[in-house]
Design a protein around this motif. Structure first.
Motif, PDB file in Angstrom:
ATOM      1  N   ASP A 214       7.554 -19.440  -4.877  1.00 38.48           N
ATOM      2  CA  ASP A 214       7.803 -20.073  -6.176  1.00 38.48           C
ATOM      3  C   ASP A 214       9.020 -20.998  -6.110  1.00 38.48           C
ATOM      4  O   ASP A 214       9.015 -22.085  -6.692  1.00 38.48           O
ATOM      5  CB  ASP A 214       8.027 -19.006  -7.251  1.00 38.48           C
ATOM      6  CG  ASP A 214       6.744 -18.298  -7.650  1.00 38.48           C
ATOM      7  OD1 ASP A 214       5.650 -18.861  -7.427  1.00 38.48           O
ATOM      8  OD2 ASP A 214       6.836 -17.167  -8.188  1.00 38.48           O
ATOM      9  N   CYS A 215      10.059 -20.556  -5.401  1.00 33.64           N
ATOM     10  CA  CYS A 215      11.262 -21.390  -5.254  1.00 33.64           C
ATOM     11  C   CYS A 215      10.958 -22.659  -4.457  1.00 33.64           C
ATOM     12  O   CYS A 215      11.482 -23.743  -4.773  1.00 33.64           O
ATOM     13  CB  CYS A 215      12.369 -20.586  -4.569  1.00 33.64           C
ATOM     14  SG  CYS A 215      13.082 -19.272  -5.566  1.00 33.64           S
ATOM     15  N   ILE A 216      10.133 -22.530  -3.418  1.00 36.00           N
ATOM     16  CA  ILE A 216       9.773 -23.696  -2.602  1.00 36.00           C
ATOM     17  C   ILE A 216       9.015 -24.713  -3.447  1.00 36.00           C
ATOM     18  O   ILE A 216       9.343 -25.909  -3.460  1.00 36.00           O
ATOM     19  CB  ILE A 216       8.919 -23.266  -1.393  1.00 36.00           C
ATOM     20  CG1 ILE A 216       9.755 -22.434  -0.425  1.00 36.00           C
ATOM     21  CG2 ILE A 216       8.344 -24.498  -0.675  1.00 36.00           C
ATOM     22  CD1 ILE A 216       8.933 -21.770   0.668  1.00 36.00           C
ATOM     23  N   ILE A 217       7.998 -24.246  -4.143  1.00 31.65           N
ATOM     24  CA  ILE A 217       7.155 -25.142  -4.931  1.00 31.65           C
ATOM     25  C   ILE A 217       7.964 -25.824  -6.024  1.00 31.65           C
ATOM     26  O   ILE A 217       7.843 -27.037  -6.254  1.00 31.65           O
ATOM     27  CB  ILE A 217       5.962 -24.363  -5.520  1.00 31.65           C
ATOM     28  CG1 ILE A 217       5.018 -23.947  -4.374  1.00 31.65           C
ATOM     29  CG2 ILE A 217       5.207 -25.206  -6.544  1.00 31.65           C
ATOM     30  CD1 ILE A 217       3.944 -22.980  -4.796  1.00 31.65           C
ATOM     31  N   ASP A 218       8.818 -25.069  -6.698  1.00 28.54           N
ATOM     32  CA  ASP A 218       9.663 -25.640  -7.744  1.00 28.54           C
ATOM     33  C   ASP A 218      10.658 -26.633  -7.169  1.00 28.54           C
ATOM     34  O   ASP A 218      10.856 -27.723  -7.729  1.00 28.54           O
ATOM     35  CB  ASP A 218      10.407 -24.516  -8.474  1.00 28.54           C
ATOM     36  CG  ASP A 218      11.306 -25.033  -9.582  1.00 28.54           C
ATOM     37  OD1 ASP A 218      10.778 -25.487 -10.621  1.00 28.54           O
ATOM     38  OD2 ASP A 218      12.547 -25.004  -9.411  1.00 28.54           O
ATOM     39  N   GLY A 219      11.268 -26.280  -6.032  1.00 27.57           N
ATOM     40  CA  GLY A 219      12.249 -27.170  -5.415  1.00 27.57           C
ATOM     41  C   GLY A 219      11.653 -28.487  -4.956  1.00 27.57           C
ATOM     42  O   GLY A 219      12.231 -29.553  -5.158  1.00 27.57           O
ATOM     43  N   VAL A 220      10.473 -28.411  -4.347  1.00 24.60           N
ATOM     44  CA  VAL A 220       9.798 -29.633  -3.893  1.00 24.60           C
ATOM     45  C   VAL A 220       9.388 -30.493  -5.085  1.00 24.60           C
ATOM     46  O   VAL A 220       9.578 -31.715  -5.082  1.00 24.60           O
ATOM     47  CB  VAL A 220       8.578 -29.273  -3.019  1.00 24.60           C
ATOM     48  CG1 VAL A 220       7.727 -30.516  -2.747  1.00 24.60           C
ATOM     49  CG2 VAL A 220       9.024 -28.653  -1.702  1.00 24.60           C
ATOM     50  N   ALA A 221       8.831 -29.858  -6.122  1.00 23.62           N
ATOM     51  CA  ALA A 221       8.373 -30.607  -7.301  1.00 23.62           C
ATOM     52  C   ALA A 221       9.525 -31.344  -7.976  1.00 23.62           C
ATOM     53  O   ALA A 221       9.355 -32.461  -8.488  1.00 23.62           O
ATOM     54  CB  ALA A 221       7.710 -29.660  -8.289  1.00 23.62           C
ATOM     55  N   LYS A 222      10.710 -30.729  -7.960  1.00 25.90           N
ATOM     56  CA  LYS A 222      11.875 -31.335  -8.619  1.00 25.90           C
ATOM     57  C   LYS A 222      12.718 -32.193  -7.681  1.00 25.90           C
ATOM     58  O   LYS A 222      13.721 -32.762  -8.095  1.00 25.90           O
ATOM     59  CB  LYS A 222      12.741 -30.233  -9.238  1.00 25.90           C
ATOM     60  CG  LYS A 222      12.048 -29.492 -10.384  1.00 25.90           C
ATOM     61  CD  LYS A 222      12.923 -28.371 -10.929  1.00 25.90           C
ATOM     62  CE  LYS A 222      12.228 -27.660 -12.092  1.00 25.90           C
ATOM     63  NZ  LYS A 222      13.015 -26.510 -12.603  1.00 25.90           N
ATOM     64  N   GLY A 223      12.308 -32.271  -6.419  1.00 27.76           N
ATOM     65  CA  GLY A 223      13.040 -33.090  -5.458  1.00 27.76           C
ATOM     66  C   GLY A 223      14.420 -32.560  -5.137  1.00 27.76           C
ATOM     67  O   GLY A 223      15.325 -33.311  -4.775  1.00 27.76           O
ATOM     68  N   LYS A 224      14.583 -31.235  -5.206  1.00 27.88           N
ATOM     69  CA  LYS A 224      15.887 -30.642  -4.916  1.00 27.88           C
ATOM     70  C   LYS A 224      16.197 -30.727  -3.423  1.00 27.88           C
ATOM     71  O   LYS A 224      15.325 -30.571  -2.585  1.00 27.88           O
ATOM     72  CB  LYS A 224      15.912 -29.173  -5.357  1.00 27.88           C
ATOM     73  CG  LYS A 224      15.825 -28.965  -6.861  1.00 27.88           C
ATOM     74  CD  LYS A 224      15.901 -27.479  -7.199  1.00 27.88           C
ATOM     75  CE  LYS A 224      15.863 -27.239  -8.696  1.00 27.88           C
ATOM     76  NZ  LYS A 224      15.919 -25.789  -9.029  1.00 27.88           N
ATOM     77  N   GLU A 225      17.463 -30.961  -3.102  1.00 31.20           N
ATOM     78  CA  GLU A 225      17.857 -31.037  -1.706  1.00 31.20           C
ATOM     79  C   GLU A 225      18.163 -29.659  -1.115  1.00 31.20           C
ATOM     80  O   GLU A 225      18.019 -29.457   0.092  1.00 31.20           O
ATOM     81  CB  GLU A 225      19.077 -31.953  -1.545  1.00 31.20           C
ATOM     82  CG  GLU A 225      18.776 -33.405  -1.889  1.00 31.20           C
ATOM     83  CD  GLU A 225      19.959 -34.320  -1.662  1.00 31.20           C
ATOM     84  OE1 GLU A 225      21.048 -33.829  -1.300  1.00 31.20           O
ATOM     85  OE2 GLU A 225      19.794 -35.545  -1.845  1.00 31.20           O
ATOM     86  N   GLN A 226      18.598 -28.724  -1.941  1.00 35.75           N
ATOM     87  CA  GLN A 226      18.909 -27.375  -1.485  1.00 35.75           C
ATOM     88  C   GLN A 226      18.394 -26.362  -2.492  1.00 35.75           C
ATOM     89  O   GLN A 226      18.549 -26.551  -3.699  1.00 35.75           O
ATOM     90  CB  GLN A 226      20.420 -27.192  -1.312  1.00 35.75           C
ATOM     91  CG  GLN A 226      21.042 -28.105  -0.261  1.00 35.75           C
ATOM     92  CD  GLN A 226      22.553 -27.976  -0.215  1.00 35.75           C
ATOM     93  OE1 GLN A 226      23.169 -27.423  -1.124  1.00 35.75           O
ATOM     94  NE2 GLN A 226      23.158 -28.475   0.848  1.00 35.75           N
ATOM     95  N   VAL A 227      17.796 -25.298  -1.977  1.00 34.14           N
ATOM     96  CA  VAL A 227      17.266 -24.240  -2.841  1.00 34.14           C
ATOM     97  C   VAL A 227      17.641 -22.888  -2.249  1.00 34.14           C
ATOM     98  O   VAL A 227      17.358 -22.624  -1.073  1.00 34.14           O
ATOM     99  CB  VAL A 227      15.728 -24.328  -2.970  1.00 34.14           C
ATOM    100  CG1 VAL A 227      15.179 -23.117  -3.711  1.00 34.14           C
ATOM    101  CG2 VAL A 227      15.317 -25.613  -3.670  1.00 34.14           C
ATOM    102  N   TYR A 228      18.293 -22.058  -3.044  1.00 39.03           N
ATOM    103  CA  TYR A 228      18.564 -20.676  -2.654  1.00 39.03           C
ATOM    104  C   TYR A 228      17.530 -19.775  -3.317  1.00 39.03           C
ATOM    105  O   TYR A 228      17.118 -20.019  -4.445  1.00 39.03           O
ATOM    106  CB  TYR A 228      19.956 -20.247  -3.106  1.00 39.03           C
ATOM    107  CG  TYR A 228      21.097 -20.817  -2.292  1.00 39.03           C
ATOM    108  CD1 TYR A 228      21.673 -20.095  -1.249  1.00 39.03           C
ATOM    109  CD2 TYR A 228      21.600 -22.088  -2.572  1.00 39.03           C
ATOM    110  CE1 TYR A 228      22.723 -20.618  -0.505  1.00 39.03           C
ATOM    111  CE2 TYR A 228      22.651 -22.611  -1.837  1.00 39.03           C
ATOM    112  CZ  TYR A 228      23.216 -21.879  -0.805  1.00 39.03           C
ATOM    113  OH  TYR A 228      24.251 -22.407  -0.073  1.00 39.03           O
TER     114      TYR A 228
END
Length: 253
Positions: A214-228
Motif C-alpha cells: 500500500d505504501c509503494i502504490i501510494d508513494g508512486v501515485a503521488k510521485g514521492k521520492e522517499q517512503v517509510y
C-alpha cells in the motif's frame, strides 16, 4: 502511460517472487488489469508460474522473464525484453538478500554476495532503466531500500552497507531523472514478515507485505521520492541519526 486517475498500464517487477513485489502486483491488478512482467531466477520458475496464473485471473497480461542478479552480463537483455512489448510505466526493484552478518564480515564470498545482489546489480539496472525511461519520457522506478542503510549497526552492518549505497544511488537518480519526466521512489520499510525474515524476531512496528505494498502504490501515485513503511519510521530514524556514536553503539539494535 499512467491513466487519468493514476493507474499504471504496465508493471515490471525485478525480483518477481518477492512477497512484497507479488502483493504489490496483485493490488495493482485488482484495481485495474495491466501488463505485468515478472522477472526472477530460473529456480523460482514454479513460484513465478503460479503467481502469473493468479494474476491472469484479474484479466492482466502476464509475462515471465529469466533474471539473475548475479549475472550482470544478462541484465541489458532482460531490460530490452521487458520494454519490447511497449512502454513500462512502473518498475519495482524488489530483489535482495539479508545474509548472515557474522559470516558477511569474515567470509569474502558471503560479503561479495550481499554486495553484488543488494548494490551492484540494482545500480547497473538503474543505469539501464534510466536510459530507457529517458527515451520513453515518462515512468516511475520504486526500489526497495531499508532503514538499515541509514546508520551502521553492529547487528546488520554488512546488509546495511549494501542498502545504504543503494539508497544513495537511487536518491541521486531522483534528481538526475526529474527533468526527463521520470520519478524515482526510494522505499524504506521496517522489518517485514516475509520469507526473507522467516525465523527472525520481529521488532516493534513490523509490517506485512500488504502494508508495504500500500505504501509503494501510494508513494508512486503521488510521485514521492522517499517512503517509510510505516510512516513513523521516518521520525525514529531521524532521532537515531542524532544519537551520539558512543551511546548508539550500546543500543540493543
Amino acid at each position: 502511460m499512467i491513466d487519468a486517475v493514476g493507474n499504471p498500464q504496465s508493471l515490471l517487477v525485478l525480483g518477481g517472487t518477492s512477497d512484497i513485489a507479488l502483493t504489490t502486483a496483485r493490488k495493482y491488478a485488482e484495481n485495474q488489469p495491466l501488463r505485468i512482467i515478472l522477472a526472477d531466477r530460473p529456480e523460482e520458475s514454479e513460484r513465478l508460474n503460479s503467481a502469473a496464473e493468479q494474476l491472469r485471473k484479474t484479466g492482466s497480461e502476464v509475462e515471465i522473464l529469466t533474471f539473475d542478479a548475479r549475472k550482470p552480463e544478462t541484465h541489458a537483455e532482460v531490460i530490452e525484453k521487458a520494454f519490447a512489448g511497449g512502454d513500462v510505466d512502473v518498475t519495482l526493484i524488489a530483489f535482495g538478500v539479508q545474509g548472515d552478518n557474522e559470516k558477511g564480515w569474515t567470509d569474502f564470498e558471503a560479503a561479495r554476495a550481499v554486495a553484488d545482489i543488494n548494490y551492484v546489480a540494482p545500480v547497473g539496472l538503474g543505469v539501464l532503466l534510466a536510459n530507457k525511461l529517458k527515451k520513453q519520457g515518462h515512468g516511475s522506478i520504486a526500489v526497495m531500500c531499508s532503514p538499515a542503510g541509514e546508520r551502521a549497526r553492529r547487528s546488520n552492518f554488512v546488509y546495511g552497507s549494501s542498502k545504504g549505497g543503494l539508497d544513495v544511488f537511487y536518491t541521486g537518480l531522483t534528481y538526475a531523472l526529474e527533468e526527463h519526466g521520470v520519478k524515482v521512489t526510494v522505499i524504506r520499510p521496517n522489518f517485514v514478515h516475509t520469507k526473507l525474515t522467516t525465523g527472525m524476531k520481529p521488532p516493534p512496528m513490523a509490517q506485512t507485505p500488504e502494508q508495504v505494498a500500500d505504501c509503494i502504490i501510494d508513494g508512486v501515485a503521488k510521485g514521492k521520492e522517499q517512503v517509510y513503511a510505516p510512516g513513523q519510521m521516518r521520525w525514529v530514524m531521524t532521532a537515531l541519526r542524532h544519537v551520539p556514536r558512543a551511546l548508539f553503539r550500546k543500543l540493543p539494535i
